[in-house]
Design a protein around this motif. Structure first.
Motif, mmCIF file in Angstrom:
data_model
loop_
_atom_site.group_PDB
_atom_site.id
_atom_site.type_symbol
_atom_site.label_atom_id
_atom_site.label_comp_id
_atom_site.label_asym_id
_atom_site.label_seq_id
_atom_site.Cartn_x
_atom_site.Cartn_y
_atom_site.Cartn_z
ATOM 1 N N PHE A 40 0.849 -1.180 0.000
ATOM 2 C CA PHE A 40 0.000 0.000 0.000
ATOM 3 C C PHE A 40 0.890 1.237 0.000
ATOM 4 C CE2 PHE A 40 -2.583 -3.269 2.109
ATOM 5 C CZ PHE A 40 -3.670 -3.272 1.249
ATOM 6 N N TYR A 41 0.508 2.226 -0.796
ATOM 7 C CA TYR A 41 1.325 3.416 -1.003
ATOM 8 C C TYR A 41 0.466 4.677 -0.932
ATOM 9 C CZ TYR A 41 4.672 0.061 -2.863
ATOM 10 O OH TYR A 41 5.527 -1.002 -2.997
ATOM 11 N N THR A 42 1.099 5.765 -0.585
ATOM 12 C CA THR A 42 0.505 7.090 -0.715
ATOM 13 C C THR A 42 1.618 8.041 -1.104
ATOM 14 O OG1 THR A 42 -1.110 8.618 0.241
ATOM 15 C CG2 THR A 42 0.701 7.907 1.685
ATOM 16 N N LEU A 43 1.247 9.223 -1.536
ATOM 17 C CA LEU A 43 2.238 10.194 -1.980
ATOM 18 C C LEU A 43 2.717 11.073 -0.834
ATOM 19 C CD1 LEU A 43 0.514 11.451 -5.259
ATOM 20 C CD2 LEU A 43 2.209 9.622 -5.020
ATOM 21 N N ARG A 44 3.973 11.476 -0.886
ATOM 22 C CA ARG A 44 4.501 12.440 0.084
ATOM 23 C C ARG A 44 3.636 13.705 0.072
ATOM 24 N NH1 ARG A 44 6.903 12.137 4.368
ATOM 25 N NH2 ARG A 44 8.519 10.825 3.489
ATOM 26 N N LYS A 45 3.161 14.095 -1.093
ATOM 27 C CA LYS A 45 2.301 15.280 -1.220
ATOM 28 C C LYS A 45 1.061 15.142 -0.329
ATOM 29 C CE LYS A 45 0.142 18.730 -3.497
ATOM 30 N NZ LYS A 45 0.384 19.837 -4.299
ATOM 31 N N ASN A 46 0.486 13.944 -0.245
ATOM 32 C CA ASN A 46 -0.675 13.724 0.616
ATOM 33 C C ASN A 46 -0.313 13.948 2.082
ATOM 34 O OD1 ASN A 46 -2.286 13.040 -1.578
ATOM 35 N ND2 ASN A 46 -1.911 10.861 -1.352
ATOM 36 N N ILE A 47 0.847 13.460 2.479
ATOM 37 C CA ILE A 47 1.304 13.634 3.867
ATOM 38 C C ILE A 47 1.518 15.119 4.155
ATOM 39 C CG2 ILE A 47 3.134 13.075 5.533
ATOM 40 C CD1 ILE A 47 1.368 10.645 4.643
ATOM 41 N N ILE A 48 2.135 15.824 3.218
ATOM 42 C CA ILE A 48 2.375 17.262 3.375
ATOM 43 C C ILE A 48 1.049 18.000 3.540
ATOM 44 C CG2 ILE A 48 3.182 19.345 2.151
ATOM 45 C CD1 ILE A 48 5.422 17.501 0.965
ATOM 46 N N GLU A 49 0.052 17.624 2.742
ATOM 47 C CA GLU A 49 -1.268 18.273 2.840
ATOM 48 C C GLU A 49 -1.903 18.052 4.212
ATOM 49 O OE1 GLU A 49 -3.584 16.790 -0.437
ATOM 50 O OE2 GLU A 49 -2.638 18.168 -1.855
ATOM 51 N N ILE A 50 -1.821 16.836 4.717
ATOM 52 C CA ILE A 50 -2.403 16.536 6.034
ATOM 53 C C ILE A 50 -1.677 17.315 7.127
ATOM 54 C CG2 ILE A 50 -2.837 14.741 7.766
ATOM 55 C CD1 ILE A 50 -3.077 12.763 5.354
ATOM 56 N N TYR A 66 -7.008 14.978 11.717
ATOM 57 C CA TYR A 66 -5.837 14.948 10.830
ATOM 58 C C TYR A 66 -4.669 14.213 11.491
ATOM 59 C CZ TYR A 66 -8.248 18.474 7.987
ATOM 60 O OH TYR A 66 -9.149 19.137 7.205
ATOM 61 N N SER A 67 -4.481 14.431 12.776
ATOM 62 C CA SER A 67 -3.412 13.732 13.507
ATOM 63 C C SER A 67 -3.675 12.233 13.550
ATOM 64 C CB SER A 67 -3.299 14.272 14.930
ATOM 65 O OG SER A 67 -2.908 15.611 14.916
ATOM 66 N N LEU A 68 -4.930 11.846 13.760
ATOM 67 C CA LEU A 68 -5.290 10.421 13.769
ATOM 68 C C LEU A 68 -5.059 9.784 12.410
ATOM 69 C CD1 LEU A 68 -8.557 10.537 15.925
ATOM 70 C CD2 LEU A 68 -6.384 9.452 16.564
ATOM 71 N N VAL A 69 -5.341 10.526 11.346
ATOM 72 C CA VAL A 69 -5.101 10.003 9.995
ATOM 73 C C VAL A 69 -3.610 9.737 9.797
ATOM 74 C CG1 VAL A 69 -5.154 10.598 7.536
ATOM 75 C CG2 VAL A 69 -7.185 10.976 8.958
ATOM 76 N N LEU A 70 -2.759 10.664 10.213
ATOM 77 C CA LEU A 70 -1.303 10.441 10.099
ATOM 78 C C LEU A 70 -0.863 9.231 10.912
ATOM 79 C CD1 LEU A 70 0.390 13.967 10.177
ATOM 80 C CD2 LEU A 70 0.201 12.387 8.255
ATOM 81 N N GLU A 71 -1.388 9.105 12.125
ATOM 82 C CA GLU A 71 -1.064 7.937 12.956
ATOM 83 C C GLU A 71 -1.512 6.646 12.272
ATOM 84 O OE1 GLU A 71 -2.520 8.217 17.011
ATOM 85 O OE2 GLU A 71 -1.909 10.317 17.099
ATOM 86 N N TYR A 72 -2.700 6.673 11.679
ATOM 87 C CA TYR A 72 -3.243 5.497 10.988
ATOM 88 C C TYR A 72 -2.329 5.089 9.826
ATOM 89 C CZ TYR A 72 -6.707 2.533 8.662
ATOM 90 O OH TYR A 72 -7.363 1.479 8.076
ATOM 91 N N ILE A 73 -1.850 6.064 9.072
ATOM 92 C CA ILE A 73 -0.942 5.797 7.956
ATOM 93 C C ILE A 73 0.341 5.145 8.473
ATOM 94 C CG2 ILE A 73 0.525 6.910 6.209
ATOM 95 C CD1 ILE A 73 -1.848 8.943 5.848
#
Length: 135
Positions: A40-50, A66-73
């Protein structure tokens, strides 16, 4: 053929408003549909946006989400694809990335799904409490 699963940011919010563990459900969905995948992948750009939304949000509730989403990732060991063109629109980066290898894109964005379908890039989306795929 093994696919890489490229996950758009909007998918990562599902566990927090649908009580649906999207990563476990994706794994089950892929297995049931005999789709081999390598990660499973996501873009660095997505992380920067969050991260940017955490810093700019005036609502404590949204900062927490937003913090929970980063933790989930992080908890789910989602691979981060580095993006140099962080000035470019995220959808365009998703399309470029999906065209560069064997990807299935996972997104809720209807317009992006239409474009990906025209480009013959497989798309997984969530609707009516379950996952669907467009080949």
């Amino acid at each position: 053929m093994k696919y890489k699963i490229l996950i758009d940011t909007n998918i990562f919010f599902i566990p927090f408003y649908e009580n649906f563990d999207i990563i476990n459900e994706l794994k089950d969905f892929l297995m049931k549909n005999n789709i081999e995948y390598e990660g499973f992948y996501t873009l660095r750009k997505n992380i920067i946006e969050i991260e940017s939304k955490i810093n700019s949000s005036k609502s404590e509730k949204w900062k927490k989400i937003y913090s929970l989403v980063l933790e989930y990732i992080k908890k789910n060991n989602i691979n981060i694809i580095e993006t140099k063109e962080n000035y470019e629109k995220t959808d365009r980066l998703i399309i470029k990335t999906a065209l560069s290898d064997k990807f299935i894109v996972c997104t809720l964005d209807r317009n992006l799904r239409i474009i990906l379908k025209k480009l013959r890039i497989p798309v997984i989306f969530y609707s009516n409490k379950k996952l669907h795929i467009i080949w």
